[in-house]
Design a protein around this motif. Structure first.
Motif, short mmCIF file in Angstrom:
data_model
loop_
_atom_site.label_atom_id
_atom_site.label_comp_id
_atom_site.label_asym_id
_atom_site.label_seq_id
_atom_site.Cartn_x
_atom_site.Cartn_y
_atom_site.Cartn_z
N ALA A 30 0.85 -1.19 0.00
CA ALA A 30 0.00 0.00 0.00
C ALA A 30 0.89 1.24 0.00
O ALA A 30 1.87 1.29 0.73
N PRO A 31 0.55 2.24 -0.84
CA PRO A 31 1.39 3.44 -0.87
C PRO A 31 1.29 4.21 0.44
O PRO A 31 0.31 4.09 1.17
N ALA A 265 -4.75 0.50 10.07
CA ALA A 265 -4.60 0.37 8.62
C ALA A 265 -4.45 1.74 7.97
O ALA A 265 -3.60 1.96 7.12
N LEU A 266 -5.26 2.71 8.41
CA LEU A 266 -5.20 4.05 7.83
C LEU A 266 -3.90 4.75 8.17
O LEU A 266 -3.38 5.53 7.38
N ASN A 267 -3.37 4.51 9.36
CA ASN A 267 -2.13 5.17 9.78
C ASN A 267 -0.89 4.41 9.35
O ASN A 267 0.22 4.80 9.71
N ARG A 268 -1.08 3.31 8.67
CA ARG A 268 0.05 2.44 8.30
C ARG A 268 0.83 2.04 9.54
O ARG A 268 2.05 2.01 9.54
N ASP A 269 0.09 1.78 10.61
CA ASP A 269 0.71 1.27 11.82
C ASP A 269 0.85 -0.24 11.58
O ASP A 269 0.02 -1.05 12.01
N TYR A 270 1.91 -0.59 10.81
CA TYR A 270 2.05 -1.94 10.27
C TYR A 270 1.86 -3.02 11.33
O TYR A 270 1.13 -3.98 11.15
N VAL B 409 -1.69 8.01 1.61
CA VAL B 409 -1.33 8.00 0.20
C VAL B 409 -1.15 9.44 -0.26
O VAL B 409 -0.20 9.79 -0.97
N PHE B 410 -2.06 10.30 0.19
CA PHE B 410 -2.02 11.72 -0.17
C PHE B 410 -0.69 12.35 0.27
O PHE B 410 0.01 12.99 -0.53
N THR B 411 -0.31 12.17 1.54
CA THR B 411 0.92 12.81 2.03
C THR B 411 2.14 12.27 1.28
O THR B 411 3.06 13.02 0.97
N SER B 412 2.09 10.98 0.96
CA SER B 412 3.21 10.40 0.23
C SER B 412 3.27 10.97 -1.20
O SER B 412 4.34 11.30 -1.70
N THR B 413 2.11 11.11 -1.84
CA THR B 413 2.07 11.65 -3.20
C THR B 413 2.58 13.08 -3.24
O THR B 413 3.36 13.45 -4.12
N VAL B 414 2.15 13.88 -2.26
CA VAL B 414 2.58 15.29 -2.24
C VAL B 414 4.08 15.36 -1.98
O VAL B 414 4.80 16.16 -2.61
#
Lengths: 305, 532
Positions: A30-31, A265-270, B409-414
């Protein structure tokens, strides 16, 4: 039975391993990452943080380290809640979800089984239509409508119950009812269908012919077999109550697993997300096993394979 | 198994759940004052980065200075300080005070805490606050590890001397920010990163942390060893955490919360709440804007950016979308900063916008390459983006596409510069215009627009070294003029507003400062006899 349990246990380990590996890889694909913040970090700070959490290692090395930690019972530190380990976060949230989920399930059974029984016994009569209508409404009204509606009535109109939060038994009632209502409706429908199937069978006719009282026929013979579909439903329902409680948790400010999982998941707290996946998977596997065993107890004709 | 035994098993199970429930009990109802807060990521001043943690830390710890309601730094642990004539040496005289465990608090505590903040291994998000200190930036970047080369000295227990690499006239402001609070060395060395946990934590501010439950709340008790404890009216306070506005508002309405910020104001209720006596809307030191990626055509042309800027009608957005006291922006730096006069953009000028676009080679929007506005997932950002999209359509006859991305994703893209236009905002760390403007230097990681101008860089350097406030204000204004007006690298939309709900017939000291910090030192009940 014991060889069956052994066989189930043997398939559980590779299943869990596959779940961990796939979720780990998906999570990393996930990006965005845990250190993508509103205020951009200094590159030196970012590098130090990534080194501290081992994110500077190759992905497979990270996976290996994670699996090694798992074997030792270490779920790692949370990325978001500095100073907290994943295990203790889950240990704090799991009892909350368990109490909420179990109460919801209890409400679902308490309302659903009598309603379904009533409908089956009055098949195609007014009672059946009424019970089916109630069940249909229960299925159709979503959590996020029922929850606020209950708050409006029981908190602000009558002032009988607290609005949310967690701690006292009174605070469990509204979220558990909100969560349980839909399941109650399903349980009612399943009970009705299951009982109607059984009511037409030969052994029921035999029981009646032998002069058993109707009450005994229903409670001892019909309901027992008629509840099998409900029991089969309880495994996935329990899991979905635990996972799907996030909306209810938000409406009633309940600090359960669902919110931690979604936020992780939203915070990428893996690590926290992985820990949540693991606990849900184990629950689902355990509940399914329990349901299979219970089915066998209720109906000896069920074969454990 | 018959039905009766099934039911009794179920009832027994339910009864067994009750003890499990009491294990999760919180004591939120028992606190004198209960306020809403997001879940803090950390309570470690050295690691804190956001408002949620900063608000708690500012009440658990006290730095050399504290901010008053106008954000002017006042004596905190330092009872006084002197600045040398060249502005390079600050000498703080500490009052006698102690940690909550009774250990005396000395200047060495500050020296150790600040060096810890700067230590690259701490990976602090706020270390740059001390980059003005001699040798600090190099130490922080790992270019040397000699702490004696960092200009922080503690010649005796009650004196802290700070030597700066260049004048930092607002250094006292910095000393009042949460990251520059002292941290207890003895606890950190004993408990490691668990030192901020209840039972482990030792603090020096007006309150101590006695309980914390993640996603539930934090429970604070008055620190009886605080140097000014007689001035603290509240015996206890609870920070109740929650990120769902409707649930938070319900808790406020039912009396479980005494104070909520915008996190307890459901957008759908704003029109109704605005009419109430407990609604308090005041200016917030923050601006909502759009970033332009100046490396990408057609936004590499300043005239296109200016055309987009002149088409924005911020007044329509604050009137119809945000509706809670926000003000249309005519600058990047919000207006209420003392000693600084922000620039005045000409605002919504359709004619000028069309002319600029035509001059850039796109008369009537014809031939303009596609532009995408990137937003992060939120109903609020979506609505604003749609109004902007309509304004550009009406004014310039161009179609700007809206792209929505989940937050990370937004912060990474910016960060990677993979956008045309992106929504952005900036909240002041302290009350100084430089805080809004130095991020546009080439080297700043917060720039994220590709904008790089040698002249602006040297203006930023000069403003950081200028000791005369009036001359410095002029330098800052020139930076703002070049970045926002002349180059239109960012397109200001509106200034944020603080929207708090509280009953001021019950509480005093809740009037918000422009950073909405909620300083519990000032909060007191108007009718103490009616306290819980």
């Amino acid at each position: 039975m014991s060889s069956y349990l052994l066989r189930r246990a043997a398939t559980t380990v590779p299943l869990l391993l596959a779940i961990v590996v796939i979720s780990f890889l998906f999570m990393r694909m996930a990006p965005g990452g845990p250190f993508d913040l509103d205020q951009e970090l200094d590159p030196v700070v970012r590098a130090n943080l990534e080194a501290h959490y081992g994110l500077d290692q190759p992905l497979l090395t990270q996976l290996g380290l994670y699996l090694r930690g798992l074997l030792a019972g270490d779920l790692g530190p949370s990325f978001k809640y500095t100073g907290y380990g994943v295990r203790e976060i889950l240990a704090q949230a799991a009892p909350v979800s368990f109490v909420l989920g179990a109460t919801a399930l209890f409400i679902a059974l308490l309302l659903g089984i009598p309603l379904g029984t009533l409908a089956a016994l009055h098949h195609n009569q007014r009672g059946d239509r009424l019970a089916s209508a109630v069940a249909l409404v229960g299925i159709c009204v979503p959590n996020f409508v029922l929850g606020p509606l209950l708050v409006l009535v029981f908190v602000f109109q009558f002032g009988w119950l607290p609005v949310g939060g967690w701690g006292s038994p009174a605070q469990v009632i509204l979220p558990a009812f909100t969560l349980g209502a839909i399941r109650a409706a399903y349980v009612a429908r399943l009970t009705r269908t299951g009982m109607l199937d059984v009511l037409g069978q030969d052994f029921v006719r035999t029981a009646r012919a032998k002069g058993l009282r109707e009450r005994s026929v229903v409670l001892r013979h019909v309901l027992r077999i008629g509840l099998l579909p409900v029991l089969q439903y309880l495994g996935p329902a329990s899991a979905s109550i635990l996972v799907g409680s996030v909306v209810v948790e938000r409406i009633f400010s309940v600090p359960g697993l669902g919110s931690f999982f979604i936020n992780a998941a939203l915070n990428r707290d893996y690590t926290l997300a992985m820990g949540s996946v693991l606990i849900y998977s184990m629950l689902l596997i355990a509940l399914n096993l329990l349901v299979d065993l219970l089915s066998r107890v209720l109906d000896p004709r069920v074969k454990l394979q | 198994m018959n039905v009766r035994s099934t039911l009794s098993t179920l009832l027994l199970g339910a009864a067994l759940l009750l003890p499990g429930l009491s294990g999760c009990l919180g004591n939120e109802t028992a606190a004198d004052f209960r306020f809403l807060n997001l879940e803090p990521e950390t309570l470690d001043p050295g690691l804190v980065g956001g408002q949620a943690g900063g608000r708690i830390i500012a009440n658990l710890f006290e730095g050399l200075c504290v901010r008053d309601a106008q954000l002017v730094p006042q004596p905190g642990i330092a009872r006084s300080w002197q600045v040398s004539a060249d502005g390079l040496t600050w000498t703080f005289h500490l009052r006698e005070s102690s940690w909550s465990d009774g250990t005396p608090l000395t200047s060495e505590d500050f020296r150790w805490s600040w060096l810890r903040l700067l230590d690259p291994m701490t990976a602090s998000k706020s270390a740059q606050l001390l980059h003005g200190v001699r040798g600090a930036e190099e130490f922080n970047a790992g270019r040397h590890d000699d702490t004696s080369r960092v200009g922080i000295r503690a010649p005796d227990a009650s004196t802290l001397v700070v030597e700066l690499a260049h004048p930092v006239p607002w250094f006292a402001d910095l000393c009042a920010t949460p990251p520059l609070s002292p941290v207890p060395r003895q606890r950190i060395e004993a408990a490691g990163n668990r030192w901020t946990r209840p039972g482990e934590i030792v603090s020096n501010g007006p309150f101590c942390l006695v309980d914390r439950r993640l996603n539930q709340g934090l429970y604070l008790q008055r620190n009886e060893r605080y140097w000014n404890v007689d001035a603290i009216a509240l015996a206890s306070a609870a920070a109740i955490t929650g990120d769902f506005a409707n649930a938070n508002f319900n808790r406020y309405e039912s009396g479980l919360l005494d104070w909520v910020d915008s996190g307890g104001v459901p957008p759908a209720l704003v029109d109704h709440l605005r009419e109430r006596d407990d609604w308090h809307a005041t200016p917030f030191l923050a601006t909502y804007f759009l970033r332009c990626n100046v490396d990408r055509p057609p936004l590499d042309d300043a005239r296109v950016r200016q055309a987009l800027q002149a088409s924005i009608d911020g007044a329509a957005i604050v009137q119809y979308v945000t509706r809670s006291g926000q003000v249309a922006a005519h600058s990047l730096v919000p207006p209420q900063l003392p000693g600084y006069e922000e620039i005045q953009l000409s605002g919504h000028e359709p004619e000028r916008a069309r002319r600029l676009l035509a001059e850039a080679g796109y008369p009537g929007g014809k031939g303009l390459p596609a532009i995408t506005l990137l937003i992060s997932t939120s109903q609020w950002h979506r609505q604003i983006a749609e109004v902007l999209q309509q304004q550009w359509r009406d004014t310039l006859d161009i179609e700007v596409r809206i792209q929505n991305q989940e937050w990370k994703v937004f912060t990474s893209t910016v960060r990677q510069g993979d956008y045309d236009l992106a929504r952005g905002s900036w909240i002041a760390d302290y009350a100084d215009a430089g805080n809004f403007l130095e991020i546009w230097s080439t080297a700043s990681p917060n720039n994220r627009t590709g904008f790089s101008d040698v002249a602006v860089d040297s203006l930023i350097n000069a403003s950081a070294r200028e000791i005369d406030p009036a001359r410095r204000a002029l330098l800052l204004q020139e930076i703002e003029r070049r970045v926002v007006q002349e180059q239109a690298v960012i397109l200001p939309v509106y200034y944020f507003a603080i929207t708090n709900l509280y009953d001021d017939s019950r509480w005093e000291g809740l009037e918000p400062d422009p950073l909405n910090q909620l300083d519990l030192r000032r909060v007191r009940p108007r009718h103490p006899e009616a306290m819980r």
